[in-house]
Design a protein around this motif. Structure first.
Motif, short mmCIF file in Angstrom:
data_model
loop_
_atom_site.label_atom_id
_atom_site.label_comp_id
_atom_site.label_asym_id
_atom_site.label_seq_id
_atom_site.Cartn_x
_atom_site.Cartn_y
_atom_site.Cartn_z
N MET A 1 0.86 -1.16 0.00
CA MET A 1 0.00 0.00 0.00
C MET A 1 0.91 1.24 0.00
O MET A 1 1.84 1.31 0.79
CB MET A 1 -0.86 -0.11 1.27
N ASN A 2 0.62 2.18 -0.90
CA ASN A 2 1.45 3.39 -0.91
C ASN A 2 1.01 4.33 0.21
O ASN A 2 0.02 4.08 0.91
CB ASN A 2 1.42 4.07 -2.29
N LYS A 3 1.74 5.44 0.39
CA LYS A 3 1.47 6.30 1.55
C LYS A 3 0.08 6.92 1.50
O LYS A 3 -0.55 7.13 2.53
CB LYS A 3 2.54 7.37 1.71
N TRP A 4 -0.44 7.20 0.32
CA TRP A 4 -1.78 7.80 0.20
C TRP A 4 -2.86 6.77 0.53
O TRP A 4 -3.81 7.08 1.24
CB TRP A 4 -1.99 8.38 -1.19
N GLU A 5 -2.68 5.57 0.03
CA GLU A 5 -3.64 4.50 0.35
C GLU A 5 -3.62 4.20 1.85
O GLU A 5 -4.67 4.01 2.46
CB GLU A 5 -3.29 3.23 -0.41
N ARG A 6 -2.42 4.19 2.42
CA ARG A 6 -2.28 3.92 3.84
C ARG A 6 -3.00 5.00 4.66
O ARG A 6 -3.72 4.71 5.60
CB ARG A 6 -0.80 3.85 4.24
N GLN A 7 -2.83 6.25 4.27
CA GLN A 7 -3.48 7.35 5.00
C GLN A 7 -5.01 7.24 4.91
O GLN A 7 -5.71 7.38 5.90
CB GLN A 7 -3.02 8.71 4.44
N TRP A 8 -5.52 6.98 3.71
CA TRP A 8 -6.98 6.86 3.55
C TRP A 8 -7.52 5.64 4.28
O TRP A 8 -8.58 5.69 4.89
CB TRP A 8 -7.36 6.81 2.06
N GLN A 9 -6.79 4.54 4.23
CA GLN A 9 -7.25 3.34 4.93
C GLN A 9 -7.27 3.57 6.43
O GLN A 9 -8.20 3.15 7.12
CB GLN A 9 -6.37 2.13 4.58
N PHE A 10 -6.26 4.26 6.94
CA PHE A 10 -6.23 4.58 8.36
C PHE A 10 -7.45 5.41 8.73
O PHE A 10 -8.13 5.13 9.73
CB PHE A 10 -4.95 5.34 8.73
N GLN A 11 -7.77 6.42 7.94
CA GLN A 11 -8.92 7.28 8.25
C GLN A 11 -10.22 6.49 8.25
O GLN A 11 -11.06 6.67 9.13
CB GLN A 11 -8.98 8.45 7.28
N LEU A 12 -10.38 5.62 7.27
CA LEU A 12 -11.59 4.79 7.23
C LEU A 12 -11.68 3.88 8.45
O LEU A 12 -12.74 3.75 9.07
CB LEU A 12 -11.62 3.96 5.95
N ASP A 13 -10.55 3.26 8.80
CA ASP A 13 -10.54 2.33 9.93
C ASP A 13 -10.77 3.03 11.25
O ASP A 13 -11.49 2.53 12.12
CB ASP A 13 -9.22 1.55 9.96
N GLY A 59 1.98 -0.33 8.92
CA GLY A 59 3.08 0.57 8.60
C GLY A 59 2.84 1.95 9.15
O GLY A 59 1.70 2.38 9.35
N LYS A 60 3.92 2.64 9.42
CA LYS A 60 3.89 3.98 10.01
C LYS A 60 3.26 4.98 9.05
O LYS A 60 3.54 4.96 7.85
CB LYS A 60 5.31 4.40 10.34
N LEU A 61 2.41 5.84 9.59
CA LEU A 61 1.81 6.91 8.79
C LEU A 61 2.83 8.02 8.64
O LEU A 61 3.57 8.33 9.57
CB LEU A 61 0.55 7.44 9.45
N GLU A 62 2.86 8.64 7.49
CA GLU A 62 3.78 9.73 7.24
C GLU A 62 3.10 11.05 7.53
O GLU A 62 1.89 11.19 7.37
CB GLU A 62 4.25 9.70 5.79
N ASP A 63 3.89 12.03 7.97
CA ASP A 63 3.34 13.37 8.17
C ASP A 63 2.90 13.93 6.84
O ASP A 63 3.48 13.62 5.79
CB ASP A 63 4.39 14.31 8.78
N GLU A 64 1.88 14.78 6.87
CA GLU A 64 1.34 15.35 5.63
C GLU A 64 2.10 16.59 5.18
O GLU A 64 1.75 17.20 4.20
CB GLU A 64 -0.14 15.69 5.82
N THR A 65 3.15 16.98 5.88
CA THR A 65 3.90 18.18 5.53
C THR A 65 4.78 17.95 4.33
O THR A 65 5.07 16.89 3.90
CB THR A 65 4.75 18.65 6.71
#
Length: 65
Positions: A1-13, A59-65
């Protein structure tokens, strides 16, 4: 999962976990108590624990900066 998919999946979960928490506090989704439980979740230890567990599994979420 790329960083964008990971971020969206985290938000959904985490939204799913937040709703489950609020329903456990008050099953009446139209009540003030339910709404307050949703707000409380974000500032609770449960959210912190959810994020730590989620990151350990996905996997670790990346900062959005």
């Amino acid at each position: 999962m790329n960083k964008w998919e990971r971020q969206w999946q985290f938000q959904l979960d985490w939204v799913h976990d937040m709703v489950e928490y609020a329903k456990s506090v008050c099953p009446d989704v139209n009540s003030v108590k339910y709404r307050l439980a949703l707000e409380e979740y974000v500032h609770s230890d449960r959210f912190i624990q959810f994020r730590e567990k989620w990151e350990s599994e996905n996997g670790k979420l990346e900062d959005e900066t």
